[in-house]
Design a protein around this motif. Structure first.
Motif, short mmCIF file in Angstrom:
data_model
loop_
_atom_site.label_atom_id
_atom_site.label_comp_id
_atom_site.label_asym_id
_atom_site.label_seq_id
_atom_site.Cartn_x
_atom_site.Cartn_y
_atom_site.Cartn_z
N ARG A 130 0.83 -1.19 0.00
CA ARG A 130 0.00 0.00 0.00
C ARG A 130 0.87 1.25 0.00
O ARG A 130 0.58 2.24 -0.69
N LEU A 131 1.92 1.25 0.77
CA LEU A 131 2.84 2.38 0.80
C LEU A 131 3.44 2.65 -0.58
O LEU A 131 3.52 3.79 -1.04
N ILE A 132 3.85 1.57 -1.25
CA ILE A 132 4.47 1.71 -2.57
C ILE A 132 3.48 2.25 -3.59
O ILE A 132 3.78 3.17 -4.36
N VAL A 133 2.27 1.70 -3.58
CA VAL A 133 1.24 2.15 -4.53
C VAL A 133 0.88 3.61 -4.31
O VAL A 133 0.64 4.36 -5.28
N THR A 134 0.89 4.05 -3.06
CA THR A 134 0.54 5.44 -2.75
C THR A 134 1.44 6.42 -3.48
O THR A 134 0.98 7.47 -3.95
N LEU A 135 2.73 6.11 -3.60
CA LEU A 135 3.67 7.03 -4.23
C LEU A 135 3.37 7.24 -5.71
O LEU A 135 3.83 8.22 -6.31
N ASN A 136 2.62 6.35 -6.31
CA ASN A 136 2.25 6.52 -7.71
C ASN A 136 0.80 6.93 -7.89
O ASN A 136 0.48 7.79 -8.72
N ASP A 137 -0.11 6.36 -7.09
CA ASP A 137 -1.53 6.49 -7.38
C ASP A 137 -2.27 7.57 -6.58
O ASP A 137 -3.40 7.91 -6.95
N HIS A 138 -1.69 8.09 -5.52
CA HIS A 138 -2.43 9.06 -4.70
C HIS A 138 -2.78 10.28 -5.55
O HIS A 138 -1.96 10.80 -6.31
N GLU A 139 -3.99 10.78 -5.37
CA GLU A 139 -4.50 11.85 -6.25
C GLU A 139 -3.73 13.15 -6.11
O GLU A 139 -3.71 13.96 -7.06
N LEU A 162 -2.61 6.33 4.61
CA LEU A 162 -3.73 6.14 5.53
C LEU A 162 -5.04 6.70 4.98
O LEU A 162 -6.10 6.41 5.52
N GLY A 163 -4.96 7.52 3.95
CA GLY A 163 -6.16 8.13 3.41
C GLY A 163 -6.60 9.37 4.14
O GLY A 163 -7.75 9.79 4.01
N PHE A 164 -5.69 10.00 4.90
CA PHE A 164 -6.03 11.24 5.59
C PHE A 164 -6.22 12.35 4.56
O PHE A 164 -5.54 12.38 3.53
N ILE A 223 -2.28 18.53 6.60
CA ILE A 223 -2.80 17.19 6.87
C ILE A 223 -4.09 17.30 7.68
O ILE A 223 -4.19 18.07 8.63
N GLY A 224 -5.09 16.50 7.32
CA GLY A 224 -6.40 16.56 7.97
C GLY A 224 -6.49 15.76 9.24
O GLY A 224 -7.15 14.72 9.29
N VAL A 225 -5.81 16.24 10.29
CA VAL A 225 -5.97 15.67 11.62
C VAL A 225 -6.46 16.78 12.54
O VAL A 225 -6.33 17.97 12.24
N SER A 226 -7.05 16.41 13.66
CA SER A 226 -7.59 17.37 14.61
C SER A 226 -6.50 18.34 15.06
O SER A 226 -5.49 17.94 15.64
#
Length: 383
Positions: free
Chosen positions: A51-60, A146-148, A162-165
């Protein structure tokens, strides 16, 4: 989490092979990292290397989308390559992931407000000594995996939001960072804070933690007095000034939430304040009781001392005497409650041993000596 036996799961093996190819390290080193107690996932499943690897290419937002890398070690739009040591890089990302999981994500309508560079320092302080350095890029990488929610506010520079409280992050930053005033109240403490601190210590000692952490259901305790105070912010009078300061103190965790008028008085005994601010407290409490009679209750103050003594009596038998003292509302004197439990001389009394408070407060009607309570004199003034 990693199985307790010595045979890696199929998912663990697949992750290790993918991480080995991606980082240029051997399979055994990659598998060793993923089997580390520190990488097992304390607040959720172990983060998937794939998932970490895919994020570096696919995250919007931060993914390369098949082109040149958009995210690097220093952040977005960075040409700094990833620096993998083959020993701790996956463990570090797993730890950052758990640190981020500790925070409540912002809702869909809330814009992300916490800067990645600020969060990366908080991660370093919170995860020390297990992770002494966190790069801006790795913090963003873990948040994206994580999809934040992530926002790129200016389209320039290496940092994102980053969308955290924001309030939870401020609480943790002040708890673990050097040079910050520690929070004086815990209403913004993340639900997983204590669990994660304890789990990190146990895993750092080599323990494999098998129990799952279950996020507690939010408790929505009614606090009508607090809600009323917040609604008065912005008024052009002493009540508006008071409630503005009160709300700022709650927001900054400088003091707890006042769920009752008695708690507001207690807070003002714990923080420095001017005589004018105390007068505004009394005015606010009187207005609250006048406008919300069904929700308001008379005030009991904090006990500050007391004792009970045996007494031989005056010929009709022995008994006891009791004396209790409670802090008066302004904090400079006391409420004194006395009981003579002696046959033939049974007397019970309570009075305000403070000149200022005698002028500003009265005992509520319908209460006995032992269950006394106070109301501001202003409550009964003609409006």
């Amino acid at each position: 989490m990693t199985p307790s036996n010595n045979t890696p799961s199929r998912a663990l093996q697949q992750d290790a092979r993918a991480w080995s190819r991606f980082t240029g390290t051997n399979y055994t080193s990659a598998l060793r990292q993923m089997s580390s107690p520190l990488a097992q996932g304390f607040l959720g499943p172990r983060v998937s290397a794939r998932r970490l690897i895919v994020t570096l290419n696919d995250h919007e937002l931060v993914g390369a989308q098949g082109g040149d890398p958009f995210l690097g070690e220093n952040g977005v739009r960075s040409d700094s390559p990833w620096r993998f040591d083959g020993k701790t890089d996956y463990i570090q990302l797993a730890l950052i992931t758990d640190m981020l999981r500790m925070f409540r994500p912002t809702a869909g309508s809330e814009a992300p407000e916490v800067g990645s560079y600020s969060l990366k320092h908080t991660a370093e302080w919170f995860l020390s000594p297990h992770c002494s350095y966190v790069s801006n890029g790795r913090l963003i990488w873990a948040a994206a995996a994580l999809g934040f929610p992530i926002a790129d506010p200016d389209g320039d520079g290496p940092n994102v939001l980053i969308g955290v409280s924001e309030r939870e992050h401020d609480y943790v930053r002040r708890m673990v960072g050097s040079g910050y005033a520690q929070p004086q109240a815990d209403h913004y403490r993340p639900a997983a804070y204590d669990h994660l601190r304890a789990a990190l210590a146990r895993a750092g000692a080599g323990e494999l933690i098998t129990e799952d952490w279950i996020r507690p259901e939010p408790v929505n305790d009614p606090a009508p007095f607090h809600d009323w105070l917040v609604q008065q912010v912005g008024r052009n009078d002493v009540v508006g000034d008071l409630t503005g300061d009160y709300s700022a103190g709650v927001r900054d965790s400088d003091h707890r939430i006042a769920r009752s008028a008695a708690e507001l008085l207690a807070i003002f005994h714990e923080v420095s304040h001017s005589p004018e601010a105390y007068d505004a407290v009394v005015i606010s409490i009187a207005e609250w009781m006048r406008t919300n009679p069904s929700s308001a209750a008379p005030i009991r103050t904090e006990p500050i001392g007391g004792d009970t003594h045996d007494h031989g009596g005056w010929g009709a038998g022995s008994g006891t005497t009791e004396r209790y003292e409670y802090l008066c509302p302004c904090g400079s004197g006391a409420i004194v409650e006395e009981h003579d439990n002696i046959p033939g001389f049974r007397e019970h009394d309570v009075w305000i041993a403070c000149e200022k408070c005698r002028a500003e407060w009265r005992f509520a009607e319908g209460k006995g000596v032992r269950d006394w309570a106070l109301e501001p004199e202003a409550l009964h003034a003609t409006v």
